[in-house]
Enzyme design. Structure first.
Site, PDB file in Angstrom:
ATOM      1  CE  LYS A  70      -2.947 -11.151  27.089  1.00 45.07           C
ATOM      2  NZ  LYS A  70      -2.511 -12.369  27.790  1.00 45.07           N
ATOM      3  CB  THR A  71      -6.793  -8.463  32.712  1.00 40.22           C
ATOM      4  OG1 THR A  71      -7.108  -9.280  31.584  1.00 40.22           O
ATOM      5  CG2 THR A  71      -8.040  -7.776  33.205  1.00 40.22           C
ATOM      6  CG  ASP A 115      -8.929  -9.786  27.353  1.00 38.28           C
ATOM      7  OD1 ASP A 115      -7.806  -9.903  26.818  1.00 38.28           O
ATOM      8  OD2 ASP A 115      -9.315 -10.519  28.283  1.00 38.28           O
ATOM      9  CB  THR A 164      -3.458 -14.859  23.176  1.00 36.20           C
ATOM     10  OG1 THR A 164      -4.657 -14.974  22.404  1.00 36.20           O
ATOM     11  CG2 THR A 164      -3.816 -14.714  24.640  1.00 36.20           C
ATOM     12  NE  ARG A 223      -6.105 -16.535  34.589  1.00 28.61           N
ATOM     13  CZ  ARG A 223      -6.233 -15.800  33.487  1.00 28.61           C
ATOM     14  NH1 ARG A 223      -5.928 -16.309  32.313  1.00 28.61           N
ATOM     15  NH2 ARG A 223      -6.671 -14.569  33.563  1.00 28.61           N
TER      16      ARG A 223
HETATM   17  N1  ATP Z   1       3.161  -9.725  37.543  1.00 27.84           N
HETATM   18  C1  ATP Z   1       2.245 -10.208  38.374  1.00 27.84           C
HETATM   19  N2  ATP Z   1       2.418 -10.105  39.699  1.00 27.84           N
HETATM   20  C2  ATP Z   1       1.511 -10.646  40.548  1.00 27.84           C
HETATM   21  N3  ATP Z   1       0.399 -11.297  40.142  1.00 27.84           N
HETATM   22  C3  ATP Z   1       0.180 -11.415  38.845  1.00 27.84           C
HETATM   23  C4  ATP Z   1       1.081 -10.882  37.894  1.00 27.84           C
HETATM   24  N4  ATP Z   1       0.613 -11.145  36.659  1.00 27.84           N
HETATM   25  C5  ATP Z   1      -0.529 -11.814  36.822  1.00 27.84           C
HETATM   26  N5  ATP Z   1      -0.790 -11.992  38.133  1.00 27.84           N
HETATM   27  C6  ATP Z   1      -1.919 -12.725  38.695  1.00 27.84           C
HETATM   28  O1  ATP Z   1      -2.391 -13.629  37.704  1.00 27.84           O
HETATM   29  C7  ATP Z   1      -3.776 -13.447  37.472  1.00 27.84           C
HETATM   30  C8  ATP Z   1      -4.007 -13.460  35.977  1.00 27.84           C
HETATM   31  O2  ATP Z   1      -3.556 -12.260  35.415  1.00 27.84           O
HETATM   32  P1  ATP Z   1      -4.364 -11.504  34.261  1.00 27.84           P
HETATM   33  O3  ATP Z   1      -5.844 -11.754  34.362  1.00 27.84           O
HETATM   34  O4  ATP Z   1      -3.925 -10.094  34.279  1.00 27.84           O
HETATM   35  O5  ATP Z   1      -3.800 -12.265  32.995  1.00 27.84           O
HETATM   36  P2  ATP Z   1      -4.117 -12.018  31.458  1.00 27.84           P
HETATM   37  O6  ATP Z   1      -2.806 -11.994  30.759  1.00 27.84           O
HETATM   38  O7  ATP Z   1      -4.996 -10.821  31.294  1.00 27.84           O
HETATM   39  O8  ATP Z   1      -4.897 -13.315  31.056  1.00 27.84           O
HETATM   40  P3  ATP Z   1      -5.973 -13.452  29.842  1.00 27.84           P
HETATM   41  O9  ATP Z   1      -5.187 -13.271  28.597  1.00 27.84           O
HETATM   42  O10 ATP Z   1      -6.484 -14.852  30.018  1.00 27.84           O
HETATM   43  O11 ATP Z   1      -7.022 -12.400  30.059  1.00 27.84           O
HETATM   44  C9  ATP Z   1      -4.154 -12.124  38.153  1.00 27.84           C
HETATM   45  O12 ATP Z   1      -5.265 -12.252  38.948  1.00 27.84           O
HETATM   46  C10 ATP Z   1      -3.025 -11.775  39.067  1.00 27.84           C
HETATM   47  O13 ATP Z   1      -3.402 -12.070  40.406  1.00 27.84           O
END
Ligand code: ATP
Length: 343
Positions: A70-71, A115, A164, A223
């Site tokens: 998401k981030t 977030d 989430t 992650r």
């Molecule tokens: N589709 C993707 N392709 C490649 N790497 C990804 C992908 N999605 C996530 N990642 C990797 O996973 C890590 C976590 O992703 P991210 O921080 O965007 O998750 P999030 O959904 O925002 O988590 P949270 O809800 O805990 O903030 C990122 O650093 C990235 O390197």
């Protein structure tokens, strides 16, 4: 460097060191973002249309479990449009004034990422309705009977909210997003791609078998995939060998992550249901006491994954282990009366 205290299979972000590591691996464009083809297509259309009309893209809500990107997508929305990005989070916005300070300092076209938007204060939520709809807020000046509200125009911006728990968002807020993207857990092929990309960026020589093994153990979550890859890299470095299948198996055994991605606590929960409660049903609190863990941790961290992979079901009478759970732990179900191999 390794991270003491990181729970390898917990999808939540662990600490600053992990944040820096993730930052280096984050895809910077939709083209680099692996998987989630539907969401990528939808976002691409939305961003291209906005660009063609030279306006700020609609507000976007990203919903899904932690660690799925998401981030990363919020950053991509800003990057693809060449727009500045401001990052904040629900827990940091505990008063309407916190939000007013952010909104009033946005520059035209800025992307505001919030977030955990479901954790924002209610008073701020109400301010956000007007800001999202009309790019305007009302600021209260003075107190009591003499208080007046002063309108303040805002620069047009795009809000990207991440949650989430989309069910916790009030309808008026949810309705103001032009588009909601639901992120799904990743398939093993996609995770192999995520891992292959990360390995290349880390300059790590990993073969296909090893990547497939990690992909099968990372609970559908990039992650966790990247985190396991890091431990495998450590293992290969310390043992002076390649990051091959043997290294993956040995490293993940050391860290207690089994072939399905279950960790020590997951297995303790399943084992307790099987051996102490005959496979269930057993109530959440009783189960939590029997493994010495908080009921909330069992419910929010352990159970969702066990339910998703079919080892556990939640019934009105309590938690029940499935036949696969007996098999996975190499135990015989008393109900089956069959030898283990026939289960
Ligand atoms: N589709 C993707 N392709 C490649 N790497 C990804 C992908 N999605 C996530 N990642 C990797 O996973 C890590 C976590 O992703 P991210 O921080 O965007 O998750 P999030 O959904 O925002 O988590 P949270 O809800 O805990 O903030 C990122 O650093 C990235 O390197």
């Amino acid at each position: 460097m390794s991270d003491p205290g990181v729970d390898l299979t917990n999808p939540e972000l662990a600490n600053e060191a992990e944040l820096a590591f993730e930052g280096a691996l984050r895809p910077r464009s939709l083209g680099e973002f692996v998987g989630q083809a539907r969401v990528r297509g939808q976002l691409q259309l939305l961003l291209t249309a906005a660009q063609m009309q030279q306006r700020t893209p609609d507000h976007i809500l990203l919903a899904g479990p932690p660690g799925l990107g998401k981030t990363t997508l919020a950053m991509i929305v800003a990057h693809e449009g060449g727009r500045p990005l401001r990052m904040s989070s629900g827990p940091a916005i505990q008063h309407a004034g916190d939000l007013a300070a952010i909104l009033s300092s946005l520059v035209p076209g800025e992307v505001l990422f919030i977030d955990e938007i479901h954790r924002m204060a209610r008073s701020a939520e109400e301010m956000l309705y007007l800001a999202m709809e009309d790019f305007r807020i009302d600021i209260m000046v003075g107190k009591g009977a003499g208080a007046t509200s002063v309108p303040l125009d805002l620069a047009p911006f795009t809000l990207v909210g991440a949650t989430t728990r989309s069910g916790l968002l009030p309808n008026p807020l949810r309705d103001r997003f032009g588009f909601t993207a639901h992120l799904e857990f990743y398939g093993e092929d996609e995770l192999r791609e995520v891992l292959g990309r990360a390995a290349r960026m880390l300059g790590l020589d990993v073969d296909g078998e090893a990547l497939a093994e990690i992909a099968g153990r990372c609970r559908g979550t990039p992650r966790i995939a990247n985190r396991l890859l890091r431990r495998v890299r450590d293992y290969a470095l310390v043992h002076g060998g390649r990051a091959d299948l043997d290294a993956v198996r040995a490293a993940l055994e050391l860290y207690d992550v089994d072939e399905l991605g279950l960790d020590r606590l997951d297995r303790a929960v399943i084992e307790a249901i099987l051996t102490r409660f005959g496979g269930g049903p057993v109530g959440l609190n009783t189960l939590a006491v029997s493994v010495g863990e908080e009921a909330e941790t069992i419910e929010s961290v352990v159970e969702p994954f066990l339910v998703r992979i079919g080892l556990l079901t939640r019934t009105p009478r309590g938690r029940v282990a499935s036949p696969e759970a007996w098999r996975h732990l190499g135990l015989r179900s008393p109900a089956s009366g069959l030898p283990l191999d026939d289960l």
